[in-house]
Each structure stands twice: as structure tokens, then as C-alpha cells.
Design a protein around this motif. Sequence first.
Motif, PDB file in Angstrom:
ATOM      1  N   GLU A 125       0.837  -1.208   0.000  1.00 14.35           N
ATOM      2  CA  GLU A 125       0.000   0.000   0.000  1.00 14.35           C
ATOM      3  C   GLU A 125       0.866   1.250   0.000  1.00 14.35           C
ATOM      4  O   GLU A 125       0.570   2.213  -0.712  1.00 14.35           O
TER       5      GLU A 125
ATOM      6  N   ILE B 243       0.603   4.205  -2.612  1.00 14.92           N
ATOM      7  CA  ILE B 243       0.233   5.544  -2.152  1.00 14.92           C
ATOM      8  C   ILE B 243       1.298   6.552  -2.559  1.00 14.92           C
ATOM      9  O   ILE B 243       0.975   7.679  -2.970  1.00 14.92           O
TER      10      ILE B 243
ATOM     11  N   GLU C  33       0.745   7.237  -6.259  1.00 15.88           N
ATOM     12  CA  GLU C  33      -0.465   8.037  -6.448  1.00 15.88           C
ATOM     13  C   GLU C  33      -0.270   9.473  -5.974  1.00 15.88           C
ATOM     14  O   GLU C  33      -0.744  10.422  -6.612  1.00 15.88           O
ATOM     15  N   THR C  34       0.431   9.657  -4.862  1.00 16.19           N
ATOM     16  CA  THR C  34       0.682  11.002  -4.342  1.00 16.19           C
ATOM     17  C   THR C  34       1.632  11.749  -5.271  1.00 16.19           C
ATOM     18  O   THR C  34       1.436  12.946  -5.538  1.00 16.19           O
TER      19      THR C  34
ATOM     20  N   LEU D 237      -8.060   7.889  -1.621  1.00 15.17           N
ATOM     21  CA  LEU D 237      -7.165   6.985  -0.890  1.00 15.17           C
ATOM     22  C   LEU D 237      -7.941   6.239   0.197  1.00 15.17           C
ATOM     23  O   LEU D 237      -7.746   5.041   0.396  1.00 15.17           O
TER      24      LEU D 237
ATOM     25  N   TYR E  15      -8.111   2.135  -0.042  1.00 17.82           N
ATOM     26  CA  TYR E  15      -7.356   1.361   0.945  1.00 17.82           C
ATOM     27  C   TYR E  15      -8.158   1.052   2.216  1.00 17.82           C
ATOM     28  O   TYR E  15      -7.596   0.523   3.176  1.00 17.82           O
TER      29      TYR E  15
END
Length: 160
Positions: free
Chosen positions: A27, A31, A34-35, A87, A91
Motif C-alpha cells: 500500500e 500511495i 499516487e501522491t 485513498l 485502501y
Amino acid sequence: MLVDFEKLPGDSRVWIYQANRTFTDIELEEIKTETDTFLKAWTAHGQALNAGYEIPYKRFLIIGLDQTDASASGCSIDASVHFIQQLEQKYDVLLLDKMNVSYKQGEYVAYKPLTEFKKMAKAKSVSAKTVVFNNLVATKEEYLDHWEVPASESWHARFM
């Protein structure tokens, strides 16, 4: 525009999103990707925003914004909140709930609803010396100096 969080000036604005659990390594990598993608495209009135982030303890997403050239507008803040909501859904994690407290128990980061934290303080299960995360800090400098502090030095002191 994505910049290294460490290179952001001390007066950069920060937003702290605490997770109700630790992210897995998989994850965490997703993340980060994606960030990166979000911050590279983040704008205010068509102007790129210079922003960076870090994810301490695999539990907090800290976004910092250098407001020297451009500040976040209502629309850009809405875009960031929408990103955080995505997010949360993807998640199955809470990031926007401000009625929870994160604190340290040794090296472990605990997460409790505020009502439970108050009860723990009353029962002396946590004390003024308990290290808490003050997610109300507004700048990178405050984040570095006053985010991870004894409860006595934070808004949490009112419960001790």
C-alpha cells in the motif's frame, strides 16, 4: 510540481492526514506513486503548486506546500481533499477523521477515538508525558518542531 519535502521552506503550509492503521509495504508504494502523480498535476488557478510529502511511521500522509510562488485556492484544496477521499476508499482507511488521537506507546503508534483518549487520561493510562501527534500544526517548521511532543505541550494537555 512535485518537490522533495525536505527542500520545502519552513513556512510551507502543511496538511496532516493520520491513518487509523499502518499501511502495508505494498500500500505504501502504491500511495507514494499516487501522491507523486497527484502533486505533479496539482494547480491553483492554472499555476503549478510546489508541493512535497512524506509518510512517517507508515501512518501519516504529510503534504507540504511552498506558497512562495502560488498558494492553494479553494478549488485546489477541494482537489486535495478529493484525492485523500479516494485513498480512503481504495485502501479502506480513515484519513480525514479529526476526532481521533494518535500517540506513542514506546515505539508503537496507537490510534484511539478522542472520547477513549479522554477516558484513558482520566484513568492515568496516558499522561502529560505521553508523546502525542499534534496534527494541528500549520507550517513545516511547526511540524518539525511541535508535531511529535509530550501531551503537556499540545492541545491534548486539556485532558491530562
